[in-house]
Design a protein around this motif. Sequence first.
Motif, short mmCIF file in Angstrom:
data_model
loop_
_atom_site.label_atom_id
_atom_site.label_comp_id
_atom_site.label_asym_id
_atom_site.label_seq_id
_atom_site.Cartn_x
_atom_site.Cartn_y
_atom_site.Cartn_z
N GLU A 27 0.85 -1.19 0.00
CA GLU A 27 0.00 0.00 0.00
C GLU A 27 0.89 1.25 0.00
N VAL A 28 0.52 2.24 -0.83
CA VAL A 28 1.32 3.45 -0.99
C VAL A 28 0.44 4.67 -0.77
N SER A 29 0.90 5.61 0.07
CA SER A 29 0.19 6.85 0.30
C SER A 29 1.19 7.99 0.40
N LYS A 30 0.93 9.07 -0.33
CA LYS A 30 1.80 10.24 -0.33
C LYS A 30 3.26 9.88 -0.57
N GLY A 31 3.46 8.93 -1.49
CA GLY A 31 4.80 8.59 -1.92
C GLY A 31 5.55 7.62 -1.03
N PHE A 32 4.92 7.14 0.04
CA PHE A 32 5.59 6.23 0.96
C PHE A 32 4.81 4.93 1.10
N ILE A 33 5.54 3.84 1.27
CA ILE A 33 4.91 2.56 1.58
C ILE A 33 4.35 2.62 2.98
N THR A 34 3.07 2.34 3.11
CA THR A 34 2.41 2.39 4.42
C THR A 34 2.12 1.00 4.97
N ALA A 35 2.12 -0.01 4.10
CA ALA A 35 1.86 -1.38 4.56
C ALA A 35 2.39 -2.37 3.54
N VAL A 36 2.95 -3.46 4.05
CA VAL A 36 3.37 -4.59 3.22
C VAL A 36 2.55 -5.78 3.71
N VAL A 37 1.59 -6.22 2.88
CA VAL A 37 0.59 -7.18 3.31
C VAL A 37 0.83 -8.53 2.64
N GLY A 38 0.82 -9.58 3.44
CA GLY A 38 0.98 -10.93 2.90
C GLY A 38 1.40 -11.87 4.00
N ASP A 39 1.03 -13.15 3.86
CA ASP A 39 1.35 -14.14 4.89
C ASP A 39 2.61 -14.94 4.56
N GLY A 40 3.13 -14.77 3.35
CA GLY A 40 4.28 -15.58 2.93
C GLY A 40 5.61 -14.99 3.34
N ALA A 41 6.68 -15.68 2.96
CA ALA A 41 8.03 -15.27 3.32
C ALA A 41 8.40 -13.93 2.71
N ASP A 42 7.97 -13.66 1.48
CA ASP A 42 8.39 -12.42 0.82
C ASP A 42 7.87 -11.19 1.55
N ALA A 43 6.63 -11.21 1.95
CA ALA A 43 6.08 -10.07 2.70
C ALA A 43 6.83 -9.89 4.01
N HIS A 44 7.10 -10.99 4.69
CA HIS A 44 7.84 -10.90 5.96
C HIS A 44 9.24 -10.33 5.74
N LEU A 45 9.92 -10.81 4.72
CA LEU A 45 11.29 -10.35 4.47
C LEU A 45 11.33 -8.89 4.07
#
Length: 337
Positions: free
Chosen positions: A224-242
């Motif tokens: 999720e991106v708001s005002k040019g910044f990532i505000t959330a990285v959503v996901g249950d897998g390894a990539d989101a965690h990393l």
Amino acid sequence: MPRTLTENFVEQFRLCNVQPNETIGIIAELGQKQGYVDAAVAAARQLGASALVLHASSLSNPMLPPYAPDGREVPALLAAAGECDFVVDVTVGGLIHSDVRTRITGNGKRMLFVAEPNDVLERLMGGPELRAVVESGGRKLKAGSTLRVSSAAGTDLTADISGENLPITHQWGYVDEPGRWDHWPSGFVACFPKDRTAEGRIVLQPGDALIPWQRYVREPVTIEVSKGFITAVVGDGADAHLLRDYFDSWQDPEVWALSHMGWGLLPQARWSAFDVYDPRSLYGQELRSTAGNFMWSTGSNRFADRETPAHLDVPMRGCTVEIDGVAVVRDGTLVEG
């Protein structure tokens, strides 16, 4: 028959308009990439130019904190490079986002970064035809107001690219003009949208790429991106965690910012490179340049006075890239014209 590294450097230096009366400065790190140093020196001599090798103890940034730059060698490095007509960067990590690069090119010097294996350098070498395509993409960005990226997977991101002073990166893989920087090999165009204007959602799919981690995404991730910044990285897998762990590790809000955005234009670049080669032997230019990819980045943006060693480039497949509603890439394929 494949050319030697020296033969490829000679061909590249010809594209860079190296002249017999010029001095080539080669910036390297002690004990690293000596074959590239030797090839650059040999190529310069074959073309009648002189060569000056500038070895620093270390100029590469770590991929994880802590990071405390030691700038004691930089003034001497800049002074020596200032006496050269053309500077070749063969450091391990490259001086792409450093003050060294900005000051060298700002003084009107041509500067080229070289990092990929020899056969990649040869196979992806640019030329006037590629340059024309990249410049055409730059003109489209320059004339636009809004960049929109979408995909069937759910990506829907917009950014403000209006204004005469929009910073645009044209990379066709060689430098033949004063003050120009490029990366051999390359074939893409990108811009730095107005800072803090990117809005929307990016959905990574398996097979998209994470650079400089030099690997493919394995599970879907929603960013999720708001005002040019990532505000959330959503996901249950390894990539989101990393990804969350990587951004958190720097304890720096600047690393969550979006930086440049653009698309690949090099038809001979292949998406399979990270599986065909040892990925750690690559710098990732093949994935960045693959025709029709959408590439965005995080962190460093010198045009927004944002400097951080944390910087990811993320080429994605299957996206549609539009400028003011007109597609330049549709579903991962370049649009002609």
